[in-house]
Design a protein around this motif. Structure first.
Motif, mmCIF file in Angstrom:
data_model
loop_
_atom_site.group_PDB
_atom_site.id
_atom_site.type_symbol
_atom_site.label_atom_id
_atom_site.label_comp_id
_atom_site.label_asym_id
_atom_site.label_seq_id
_atom_site.Cartn_x
_atom_site.Cartn_y
_atom_site.Cartn_z
ATOM 1 N N LYS A 182 0.824 -1.207 0.000
ATOM 2 C CA LYS A 182 0.000 0.000 0.000
ATOM 3 C C LYS A 182 0.861 1.263 0.000
ATOM 4 O O LYS A 182 0.528 2.264 -0.647
ATOM 5 C CB LYS A 182 -0.943 -0.003 1.207
ATOM 6 N N MET A 183 1.985 1.211 0.712
ATOM 7 C CA MET A 183 2.873 2.372 0.732
ATOM 8 C C MET A 183 3.554 2.564 -0.617
ATOM 9 O O MET A 183 3.698 3.692 -1.105
ATOM 10 C CB MET A 183 3.919 2.216 1.840
ATOM 11 N N ILE A 184 3.960 1.460 -1.233
ATOM 12 C CA ILE A 184 4.541 1.539 -2.575
ATOM 13 C C ILE A 184 3.529 2.124 -3.550
ATOM 14 O O ILE A 184 3.867 2.965 -4.388
ATOM 15 C CB ILE A 184 5.011 0.144 -3.040
ATOM 16 N N GLU A 185 2.275 1.703 -3.428
ATOM 17 C CA GLU A 185 1.223 2.234 -4.297
ATOM 18 C C GLU A 185 1.124 3.757 -4.168
ATOM 19 O O GLU A 185 1.107 4.478 -5.180
ATOM 20 C CB GLU A 185 -0.125 1.608 -3.934
ATOM 21 N N PHE A 207 6.503 -7.735 -2.825
ATOM 22 C CA PHE A 207 6.673 -7.731 -1.373
ATOM 23 C C PHE A 207 5.603 -8.655 -0.811
ATOM 24 O O PHE A 207 4.707 -8.232 -0.087
ATOM 25 C CB PHE A 207 6.535 -6.313 -0.790
ATOM 26 N N SER A 208 5.689 -9.922 -1.190
ATOM 27 C CA SER A 208 4.653 -10.886 -0.833
ATOM 28 C C SER A 208 5.055 -11.665 0.421
ATOM 29 O O SER A 208 5.359 -11.073 1.455
ATOM 30 C CB SER A 208 4.372 -11.806 -2.028
ATOM 31 N N THR A 209 5.081 -12.975 0.334
ATOM 32 C CA THR A 209 5.478 -13.831 1.457
ATOM 33 C C THR A 209 6.553 -14.791 0.977
ATOM 34 O O THR A 209 6.692 -15.042 -0.225
ATOM 35 C CB THR A 209 4.278 -14.647 1.979
ATOM 36 N N PRO A 210 7.335 -15.364 1.904
ATOM 37 C CA PRO A 210 8.370 -16.313 1.499
ATOM 38 C C PRO A 210 7.825 -17.472 0.656
ATOM 39 O O PRO A 210 8.506 -17.945 -0.257
ATOM 40 C CB PRO A 210 8.930 -16.799 2.834
ATOM 41 N N ASP A 211 6.607 -17.915 0.948
ATOM 42 C CA ASP A 211 6.026 -19.035 0.220
ATOM 43 C C ASP A 211 5.631 -18.664 -1.209
ATOM 44 O O ASP A 211 5.640 -19.516 -2.106
ATOM 45 C CB ASP A 211 4.789 -19.567 0.954
ATOM 46 N N ALA A 212 5.273 -17.398 -1.428
ATOM 47 C CA ALA A 212 4.760 -16.970 -2.734
ATOM 48 C C ALA A 212 5.814 -16.334 -3.627
ATOM 49 O O ALA A 212 5.680 -16.352 -4.857
ATOM 50 C CB ALA A 212 3.606 -15.980 -2.531
ATOM 51 N N ALA A 213 6.850 -15.774 -3.054
ATOM 52 C CA ALA A 213 7.785 -14.942 -3.815
ATOM 53 C C ALA A 213 8.448 -15.681 -4.970
ATOM 54 O O ALA A 213 8.554 -15.149 -6.082
ATOM 55 C CB ALA A 213 8.852 -14.376 -2.882
#
Length: 233
Positions: free
Chosen positions: A13-16, A48-54
């Motif tokens: 959200k901050m990047i957005e 900037f997702s999660t370790p499982d998804a990146a």
């Protein structure tokens, strides 16, 4: 520039907000539950997702010829595979444990200090990192990058969480409140201590650095770091 955000938590959200302020458009927000992504509308992706998804996020972007910036930590056991795939596919990829401009200058300072301390065996080095209680991985990717910077220029061989040892850097990882990130490198001897420290006041610096990296990588091919983005090499 049309940006896809992989991960739409606080950082997303901050990047957005910062990207829009800089004149860019967010064309996709991919988070838990998203099943389809229209890559034809995307110029660059920021993960900037999660370790499982990146890992899968990054590979999907590379396969679809989308330059990708990733600041997700906790998946780096597969980093070599991503680098190889990116080169084979002639993609564009930047990973950074921390995109903050100040932190990347701190990385350079850390390595410079390590070179000076190499032959001063009376000093032992340790690291401390403090983050917010929602941070999933410990130690932080930033702390690991700092430790690796020291190892590259000294006789230290490895790092270990909370375990000092011979030729081993102890990293202390604390989770306190909503702390954005504080990293301290200390060289201690019987007579004095030398300390360098970076304190983030908020997460905006991390987000801004990621947007700047996305702006920089557009039109390029290869695997890069923030040293390339900031011309610190």
């Amino acid at each position: 520039m049309k940006i896809a955000l992989f991960g739409y938590g606080k950082m997303g959200k901050m990047i957005e907000r910062l990207a829009v302020e800089r004149g860019h458009e967010i064309v996709a927000k991919i988070d838990v539950g998203t099943t389809e992504v229209d890559f034809s509308k995307i110029d660059v992706a920021i993960d900037f997702s999660t370790p499982d998804a990146a890992y899968e996020n990054i590979l999907n972007c590379i396969d679809n010829k989308i330059p990708v910036i990733s600041g997700t930590t906790g998946w780096l056991d597969k980093f070599g595979s991503v680098v190889q795939h990116c080169k084979e596919q002639k993609g564009a990829f930047i990973y950074a444990s921390n995109f903050s401009l100040g932190v990347n200058i701190f990385f350079e300072l850390n390595e410079y200090l390590a070179k000076m301390m190499k032959n001063l065996s009376q000093y032992s080095v340790s690291l401390e990192e403090i983050h917010h209680t929602q941070k999933l991985d410990a130690p932080s990717g930033t702390a690991i990058t700092l430790a690796e910077g020291i190892i590259a220029h000294t006789d230290y061989k490895k790092w270990k969480l909370n375990e000092p040892g011979n030729h081993q850097i102890a990293i202390s990882a604390k989770r306190i409140g909503d702390t954005p990130g504080t990293h301290t490198v200390e060289y201690a001897s019987a007579v004095d201590c030398i300390e360098i420290k970076h304190t983030a006041h908020n997460r905006e610096g991390f987000a801004l650095g990621a947007v700047i990296a996305a702006e920089w990588i557009l039109g390029k091919t290869g695997v890069f770091t923030m040293k390339d983005v900031l011309n610190l090499g």
